[in-house]
Design an enzyme around this catalytic site. Structure first.
Site, PDB file in Angstrom:
ATOM      1  N   ARG A   3       0.841  -1.187   0.000  1.00 27.92           N
ATOM      2  CA  ARG A   3       0.000   0.000   0.000  1.00 27.92           C
ATOM      3  C   ARG A   3       0.885   1.249   0.000  1.00 27.92           C
ATOM      4  O   ARG A   3       2.008   1.222   0.526  1.00 27.92           O
ATOM      5  CB  ARG A   3      -0.915   0.015   1.225  1.00 27.92           C
ATOM      6  CG  ARG A   3      -1.886  -1.162   1.273  1.00 27.92           C
ATOM      7  CD  ARG A   3      -2.688  -1.153   2.572  1.00 27.92           C
ATOM      8  NE  ARG A   3      -3.653  -2.259   2.618  1.00 27.92           N
ATOM      9  CZ  ARG A   3      -3.379  -3.470   3.082  1.00 27.92           C
ATOM     10  NH1 ARG A   3      -2.163  -3.732   3.552  1.00 27.92           N
ATOM     11  NH2 ARG A   3      -4.304  -4.419   3.087  1.00 27.92           N
TER      12      ARG A   3
ATOM     13  N   LYS B 258      -1.864  -2.415   7.908  1.00 31.03           N
ATOM     14  CA  LYS B 258      -3.285  -2.167   8.141  1.00 31.03           C
ATOM     15  C   LYS B 258      -3.882  -3.215   9.056  1.00 31.03           C
ATOM     16  O   LYS B 258      -4.686  -2.907   9.935  1.00 31.03           O
ATOM     17  CB  LYS B 258      -4.019  -2.143   6.804  1.00 31.03           C
ATOM     18  CG  LYS B 258      -5.510  -1.882   6.913  1.00 31.03           C
ATOM     19  CD  LYS B 258      -6.154  -1.841   5.542  1.00 31.03           C
ATOM     20  CE  LYS B 258      -7.645  -1.577   5.638  1.00 31.03           C
ATOM     21  NZ  LYS B 258      -8.291  -1.546   4.308  1.00 31.03           N
TER      22      LYS B 258
ATOM     23  N   HIS C 226      -2.809   3.562  -5.175  1.00 33.81           N
ATOM     24  CA  HIS C 226      -3.371   2.368  -4.548  1.00 33.81           C
ATOM     25  C   HIS C 226      -3.932   1.409  -5.590  1.00 33.81           C
ATOM     26  O   HIS C 226      -3.984   0.196  -5.376  1.00 33.81           O
ATOM     27  CB  HIS C 226      -4.470   2.774  -3.560  1.00 33.81           C
ATOM     28  CG  HIS C 226      -4.794   1.705  -2.556  1.00 33.81           C
ATOM     29  ND1 HIS C 226      -5.520   0.591  -2.876  1.00 33.81           N
ATOM     30  CD2 HIS C 226      -4.475   1.589  -1.248  1.00 33.81           C
ATOM     31  CE1 HIS C 226      -5.651  -0.173  -1.806  1.00 33.81           C
ATOM     32  NE2 HIS C 226      -5.028   0.405  -0.800  1.00 33.81           N
TER      33      HIS C 226
ATOM     34  N   ARG D 103      -2.354  -2.088  -6.954  1.00 31.70           N
ATOM     35  CA  ARG D 103      -2.614  -3.382  -6.320  1.00 31.70           C
ATOM     36  C   ARG D 103      -3.733  -4.127  -7.050  1.00 31.70           C
ATOM     37  O   ARG D 103      -3.664  -5.346  -7.244  1.00 31.70           O
ATOM     38  CB  ARG D 103      -2.987  -3.171  -4.848  1.00 31.70           C
ATOM     39  CG  ARG D 103      -1.811  -2.754  -3.987  1.00 31.70           C
ATOM     40  CD  ARG D 103      -2.239  -2.161  -2.652  1.00 31.70           C
ATOM     41  NE  ARG D 103      -3.124  -2.993  -1.877  1.00 31.70           N
ATOM     42  CZ  ARG D 103      -2.752  -3.982  -1.070  1.00 31.70           C
ATOM     43  NH1 ARG D 103      -1.460  -4.283  -0.971  1.00 31.70           N
ATOM     44  NH2 ARG D 103      -3.630  -4.670  -0.378  1.00 31.70           N
TER      45      ARG D 103
ATOM     46  N   HIS E  49      -4.100  -9.252   2.530  1.00 27.80           N
ATOM     47  CA  HIS E  49      -5.505  -9.365   2.906  1.00 27.80           C
ATOM     48  C   HIS E  49      -5.583 -10.539   3.875  1.00 27.80           C
ATOM     49  O   HIS E  49      -5.914 -11.661   3.517  1.00 27.80           O
ATOM     50  CB  HIS E  49      -6.384  -9.634   1.684  1.00 27.80           C
ATOM     51  CG  HIS E  49      -6.444  -8.465   0.756  1.00 27.80           C
ATOM     52  ND1 HIS E  49      -6.874  -8.565  -0.549  1.00 27.80           N
ATOM     53  CD2 HIS E  49      -6.121  -7.161   0.937  1.00 27.80           C
ATOM     54  CE1 HIS E  49      -6.820  -7.365  -1.129  1.00 27.80           C
ATOM     55  NE2 HIS E  49      -6.366  -6.510  -0.233  1.00 27.80           N
TER      56      HIS E  49
ATOM     57  N   TYR F  84      -0.258 -17.884  12.260  1.00 31.74           N
ATOM     58  CA  TYR F  84       0.175 -19.061  11.509  1.00 31.74           C
ATOM     59  C   TYR F  84       0.449 -18.709  10.052  1.00 31.74           C
ATOM     60  O   TYR F  84       1.378 -19.222   9.432  1.00 31.74           O
ATOM     61  CB  TYR F  84      -0.913 -20.136  11.591  1.00 31.74           C
ATOM     62  CG  TYR F  84      -0.650 -21.327  10.701  1.00 31.74           C
ATOM     63  CD1 TYR F  84       0.297 -22.287  11.053  1.00 31.74           C
ATOM     64  CD2 TYR F  84      -1.343 -21.481   9.501  1.00 31.74           C
ATOM     65  CE1 TYR F  84       0.541 -23.371  10.226  1.00 31.74           C
ATOM     66  CE2 TYR F  84      -1.113 -22.567   8.677  1.00 31.74           C
ATOM     67  CZ  TYR F  84      -0.166 -23.510   9.046  1.00 31.74           C
ATOM     68  OH  TYR F  84       0.081 -24.570   8.229  1.00 31.74           O
TER      69      TYR F  84
END
Length: 409
Positions: free
Chosen positions: A247, A274, A336, A339, A362, A372
């Protein structure tokens, strides 16, 4: 025989003249007016509680009229009949008011902000504070936390909604809910008045950021190389943004200490992400080349992209957007949006959606799974980012890249 009460009239009280000493005139049932040599007149009530003679201050005449003084006398007499000491009851109520004032929504919100700001970037923490001051404190700030109702919160949210800021309204409802969770945890509230308001803000149509198509990416990169009205640092920033899929804010705040040339990785710490989880960006040879050029350009700055004004601060938040605007891409593409461009191309090429989503950070919101997943698909992501670097380089050079699904699936 009942004691005579209501002996005084307003005319009598007004005509009372001060003497050389303090004196009192009775109205009956313990109520009297105390007249000071200064001319000040004070309502007082004499009473007995547990066999002790006591006095209760009822206010100053004429601010407190005879009628009001008598009402206060009767209220105090009712407290005595209920077995309560009027003086102690007054102190208790005063303490409750002071406690309520110390538990105002604003004080609680500022305490919550102080507790949480360590999890945020300084600029983000400052934005949240300013948003609360603008949207929440005017209506809710001075209210005791325990007295605020869902209707109060809804009224505040509707005001934000009325100016068309639907996303802000949703965020502020969630923020009030977070503050009240903290209030409940610390014993300042029993219920969360914002909890049942989920979904109360009307939805708005999602507007995706403008992004370049596969066909437009090459011409953009070529134009970026030739465009003379932007600084070299900004040019390299846009290229690295495209190559790393991060980002814009994550790129701006990038530090050299996060780059591991030996492992060919950029490890962005959790506090700058984020989703508040460390993010690994495998570096293609094309991205490494940009970083090597940057190192020569910025010297000993801690930041990959330092500000023009100070090497101790990162590049301006709007620098990349302004550069694209000057190139003529306003309304066509945003920093942005790269992406989205990359995601579309990588999905069309045949890379696994989970690998793409993981590289776009995400992240699964579940904390255990997020921990994990931090390095999950890392080998697949290295291959994908190497392919993406080669694709971007070919597009910049005007070559035609035909993805072959069998090679990447």
């Amino acid at each position: 025989m009942a004691r005579e009460t209501n002996k005084l009239t307003d005319l009598m009280v007004r005509r009372l003249k001060p003497g050389q000493k303090t004196f009192r005139v009775s109205d009956g049932k313990g109520l009297f007016l105390q007249v000071e040599p200064s001319g000040s007149k004070y309502w007082r009530m004499a009473y007995r509680y547990l066999d002790k003679q006591k006095h209760l201050a009822l206010g100053v005449y004429p601010e407190i009229t005879i009628a009001e003084a008598r009402r206060l006398r009767e209220a105090a007499r009712q407290q005595l009949r209920d077995g309560k000491d009027p003086s102690l009851e007054r102190k208790r109520k005063k303490a409750e008011k002071q406690q309520a004032a110390s538990n105002s929504f604003e004080i609680l919100a500022l305490e919550w902000h102080q507790q949480r700001k360590g999890d945020w970037e300084p600029a983000h923490a400052e934005r949240i504070l300013n948003w609360m001051k603008r949207d929440l404190f005017p209506d809710l700030g001075q209210r005791p936390v325990a007295e605020i109702t869902p209707a109060d919160v809804l009224m505040t949210i509707r005001k934000i909604e009325s100016r068309g800021a639907l996303d802000v309204a949703k965020r502020q409802r969630a923020r009030v809910s977070e503050i009240y969770r903290y209030a409940i945890q610390t014993g300042r509230a029993a219920i969360n008045p914002a909890a049942d308001l989920i979904g109360v803000v009307k939805s708005e149509r999602v507007r995706h950021r403008p992004a370049l198509s596969r066909e437009d990416l090459g011409p953009f990169l070529q134009e970026l190389d030739e465009f003379q009205q932007i600084k070299e640092l900004t040019r390299l920033a846009l290229k690295l943004l495209i190559l790393t899929l991060v980002r814009p804010g994550e790129l701006r705040g990038g530090r050299w200490s996060e780059i591991d040339f030996e492992r060919r990785e950029w490890r962005i710490p959790a506090e700058r992400m984020k989703m508040r989880a460390e993010h690994i960006v495998p570096l293609s040879s094309q991205a490494e080349s940009i970083l090597e050029r940057l190192k020569l350009l910025v010297g000993n700055s801690d930041y990959l992209f330092p500000s023009d004004r100070s090497r101790r601060a990162p590049m301006s938040e709007n620098a990349l957007s302004y550069a694209m605007k000057r190139m003529g891409y306003q309304g066509k593409a945003t920093p942005h949006g790269f992406r989205s461009t990359a995601s579309t191309i990588l999905n069309e090429t045949g890379f696994k959606p989970d690998v793409i989503e993981r590289q776009l950070a995400h992240i699964e919101r579940n904390r255990v799974r997020a921990a994990y997943n931090r390095a999950e698909y890392l080998q697949d992501r290295r291959k994908m980012m190497d392919w993406w670097g080669a694709f971007v380089e070919a597009a910049e050079n005007g070559a035609t890249v035909v993805p072959i699904r069998s090679e990447v699936s």
